[in-house]
Design an enzyme around this catalytic site. Structure first.
Site, mmCIF file in Angstrom:
data_model
loop_
_atom_site.group_PDB
_atom_site.id
_atom_site.type_symbol
_atom_site.label_atom_id
_atom_site.label_comp_id
_atom_site.label_asym_id
_atom_site.label_seq_id
_atom_site.Cartn_x
_atom_site.Cartn_y
_atom_site.Cartn_z
ATOM 1 N N LYS A 22 5.507 6.602 0.516
ATOM 2 C CA LYS A 22 5.393 5.144 0.706
ATOM 3 C C LYS A 22 3.930 4.726 0.851
ATOM 4 O O LYS A 22 3.464 3.805 0.168
ATOM 5 C CB LYS A 22 6.174 4.731 1.952
ATOM 6 C CG LYS A 22 5.818 3.360 2.498
ATOM 7 C CD LYS A 22 6.523 3.126 3.824
ATOM 8 C CE LYS A 22 5.969 2.040 4.674
ATOM 9 N NZ LYS A 22 4.621 2.170 5.169
ATOM 10 N N ASN A 23 3.210 5.391 1.755
ATOM 11 C CA ASN A 23 1.854 4.916 2.052
ATOM 12 C C ASN A 23 0.908 5.099 0.868
ATOM 13 O O ASN A 23 -0.090 4.373 0.752
ATOM 14 C CB ASN A 23 1.297 5.610 3.299
ATOM 15 C CG ASN A 23 1.973 5.104 4.561
ATOM 16 O OD1 ASN A 23 2.586 4.035 4.558
ATOM 17 N ND2 ASN A 23 1.880 5.871 5.642
ATOM 18 N N CYS A 117 4.670 -3.437 11.012
ATOM 19 C CA CYS A 117 5.270 -3.043 12.295
ATOM 20 C C CYS A 117 4.344 -3.432 13.439
ATOM 21 O O CYS A 117 3.122 -3.438 13.294
ATOM 22 C CB CYS A 117 5.503 -1.533 12.317
ATOM 23 S SG CYS A 117 6.729 -0.997 11.109
ATOM 24 N N ARG A 122 -3.329 -5.097 15.701
ATOM 25 C CA ARG A 122 -3.678 -4.324 14.498
ATOM 26 C C ARG A 122 -4.818 -5.067 13.792
ATOM 27 O O ARG A 122 -4.601 -5.820 12.848
ATOM 28 C CB ARG A 122 -2.457 -4.148 13.587
ATOM 29 C CG ARG A 122 -1.364 -3.328 14.259
ATOM 30 C CD ARG A 122 -0.221 -3.006 13.339
ATOM 31 N NE ARG A 122 -0.559 -1.975 12.362
ATOM 32 C CZ ARG A 122 0.330 -1.420 11.535
ATOM 33 N NH1 ARG A 122 1.595 -1.793 11.572
ATOM 34 N NH2 ARG A 122 -0.035 -0.504 10.674
ATOM 35 N N ASP A 305 3.008 8.382 12.895
ATOM 36 C CA ASP A 305 4.272 7.966 12.272
ATOM 37 C C ASP A 305 5.412 8.950 12.533
ATOM 38 O O ASP A 305 6.547 8.691 12.141
ATOM 39 C CB ASP A 305 4.092 7.802 10.756
ATOM 40 C CG ASP A 305 3.468 6.460 10.409
ATOM 41 O OD1 ASP A 305 3.144 5.702 11.323
ATOM 42 O OD2 ASP A 305 3.327 6.187 9.201
ATOM 43 N N ARG A 397 12.547 -0.202 4.669
ATOM 44 C CA ARG A 397 11.160 -0.364 4.201
ATOM 45 C C ARG A 397 10.566 0.963 3.756
ATOM 46 O O ARG A 397 9.639 0.969 2.933
ATOM 47 C CB ARG A 397 10.280 -0.937 5.329
ATOM 48 C CG ARG A 397 10.506 -2.395 5.625
ATOM 49 C CD ARG A 397 9.462 -2.901 6.607
ATOM 50 N NE ARG A 397 8.179 -2.328 6.229
ATOM 51 C CZ ARG A 397 7.201 -2.013 7.084
ATOM 52 N NH1 ARG A 397 7.354 -2.239 8.346
ATOM 53 N NH2 ARG A 397 6.079 -1.493 6.663
#
Ligand code: UD1
Length: 428
Positions: A22-23, A117, A122, A305, A397
């Site tokens: 994903k990232n 999230c 952030r 994570d 997600r």
């Protein structure tokens, strides 16, 4: 609305195939527009963050074609210099990579402040610092990040904090800048290396990715290419922790074992056995789990994570474990859900003290964010009785076919549509 319903208590056996990262995907897909050409990307994960970034590119005039279930082709020749509105950007963090790519391609970007999230503040100050040092003017006007430059010129940029997002965003803007950009104290995550490899496949000159100094020599222009995304380190880690927590014997396939070393090390310490193959890891666990201490760190440390998933495993390990979060200020919001299932966890700021209990019991819980949602699945799998997980849109997600993949390992997990009436009662 949909929930996951899990009947826990089954050991896991069998194989699971890990999807593309994903990232990496959420950085590589927007990076494709730097080429002003046709780019084919393989091993794309089928998750909602990817659908969103594709939707944004589509709204901006790029043509995105599905070639098969995990391959897309992006033709960005007709892409226009448009702003990315709040409705699209606010759903996920990676929308901010459009700032770097639009700035690189058009020397102008207007992107709404990103969502994502919630683990405390952030900030994006390091992204902005990087763009400014490359020669851009950057302002935040009515919630939009507006960056423009006559030209971008390479320079040396020191990152005050190790930031994956800022490292990627500066790389994206710098590949089409003039001269040499040096990023010092860069993040070293596997997806930074994957992005660098992708940019180089388009004709960029990026060296040192995976170390803390990245050097980028700006190119005049980039060209199309075909590129395959690396496997997802965190999805793989989630199945590894699930196998160790539930017990059984699981072969996690299509992975890069090197990316999983910090996770393997902690699972072995906790009493599991982990065997590495060329592109797979096998996790078995037949004896009781032991306590172990875990501290999250930027790569190659234990990934933040994976922190919530590990908390679940430690909640049923023998003894007292210390789980320390050193990346985010507020990443223990899910602990309240776990204590409702019977876990004994005390949180003091960025430290969780976990006293192992004999078992968890199934109740109704919420996914408070993406990885916390994955942790709730593991909690449901080991708990006695039925666990219902709400707010599963967070899990969608980042986890492709999560129900099918766990069910194939022997888990009793289903995705159930809730009626509108139930949703109203639950909301109340
Ligand atoms: C981080 C993780 C990443 C994970 C993601 C979601 C690290 C190094 N990165 O990435 O692996 O996928 O969370 O959990 O573990 N920061 C600033 N200013 C900035 C940007 C960041 O101070 O401009 C700080 C953040 O507050 C945080 C740290 O840097 O304490 C890491 O942030 P960053 O790596 O940017 O976060 P993500 O890219 O979201």
């Amino acid at each position: 609305m949909e929930n996951f319903v899990i009947n826990g208590g089954h050991e896991l056996f069998g194989d699971v195939n890990i999807s593309g990262a994903k990232n990496a995907a959420v950085a590589i897909i927007p990076a494709a527009i730097l080429a002003n050409d046709v780019v084919r990307i393989e091993n794309i994960p089928k998750i909602s963050d990817v659908s969103l970034i594709i939707k944004i590119l589509d709204c901006m005039g790029a043509t995105v074609k599905m070639i098969n279930s995990d391959t897309i082709e992006i033709d960005s020749q007709a892409l226009r210099n448009k702003s990315v509105p709040y409705e699209l950007a606010s759903h996920f963090r990676a929308s901010y990579y459009l700032i770097g790519t639009m700035l690189g391609r058009f020397k102008n970007a207007e992107v709404a402040m990103p969502g994502g999230c919630d683990f405390g503040t952030r900030p994006i100050d390091l992204h902005i610092k990087g763009f400014k040092m490359l020669g851009a003017d950057v302002d935040i006007v009515n919630g939009m990040v507006c960056a423009k430059a006559e030209k971008l010129v390479g320079t040396s940029i020191y990152m005050d904090n190790v930031s994956v997002g800022a490292t990627i965003n500066v790389m994206l803007a710098a590949v089409l800048a003039r001269g040499l950009t040096v990023i010092e104290n860069a993040a070293k995550e596997p997806h930074i290396v994957d992005l660098a490899n992708f940019l180089n496949s388009m004709g960029a000159d990026v060296r040192g990715a995976g170390t803390d100094v990245i050097k980028i020599r700006g190119a005049e222009k980039l060209h199309g290419c075909t590129y395959s995304i690396i496997p997802d380190q965190i999805e793989a880690g989630t199945y590894m922790v699930a196998a160790a927590a539930c017990g059984g014997d699981v072969l996690v396939k299509n992975v890069i074992p090197k990316h999983l070393e910090s996770i393997s090390a902690k699972l072995i310490e906790a009493g599991a056995e982990v065997i590495e193959y060329d592109d797979a890891v096998r996790v078995t666990r037949y004896k009781a789990l032991n306590k172990c201490n875990v501290k999250t760190m930027p790569h190659p440390g234990f990934p933040t994570d994976m922190q919530p998933q590990m908390a679940v495993l430690l909640s049923v390990a023998h003894g007292t474990s210390l789980l320390s979060e050193s990346v985010w200020d507020n990443r223990f919001q899910y602990v309240g859900q776990l204590t409702r299932m019977g876990a004994n966890i005390q949180v003091d700021g960025k430290l969780a003290v976990i006293d192992g209990v004999d078992e968890l019991s199934g109740v109704k819980v919420k996914a408070t964010d993406l990885r916390a949602g994955a942790a709730m699945i593991i909690a449901g799998l080991i708990a006695k009785g039925e666990t219902v997980i709400e707010d599963i849109q967070y899990i969608d997600r980042g986890y492709e076919d999560v129900v099918q993949k766990f069910a194939a390992l022997g888990a009793d997990i289903k995705r159930i549509k809730t009626t509108e009436a139930e949703s109203i009662v639950n909301a109340g």
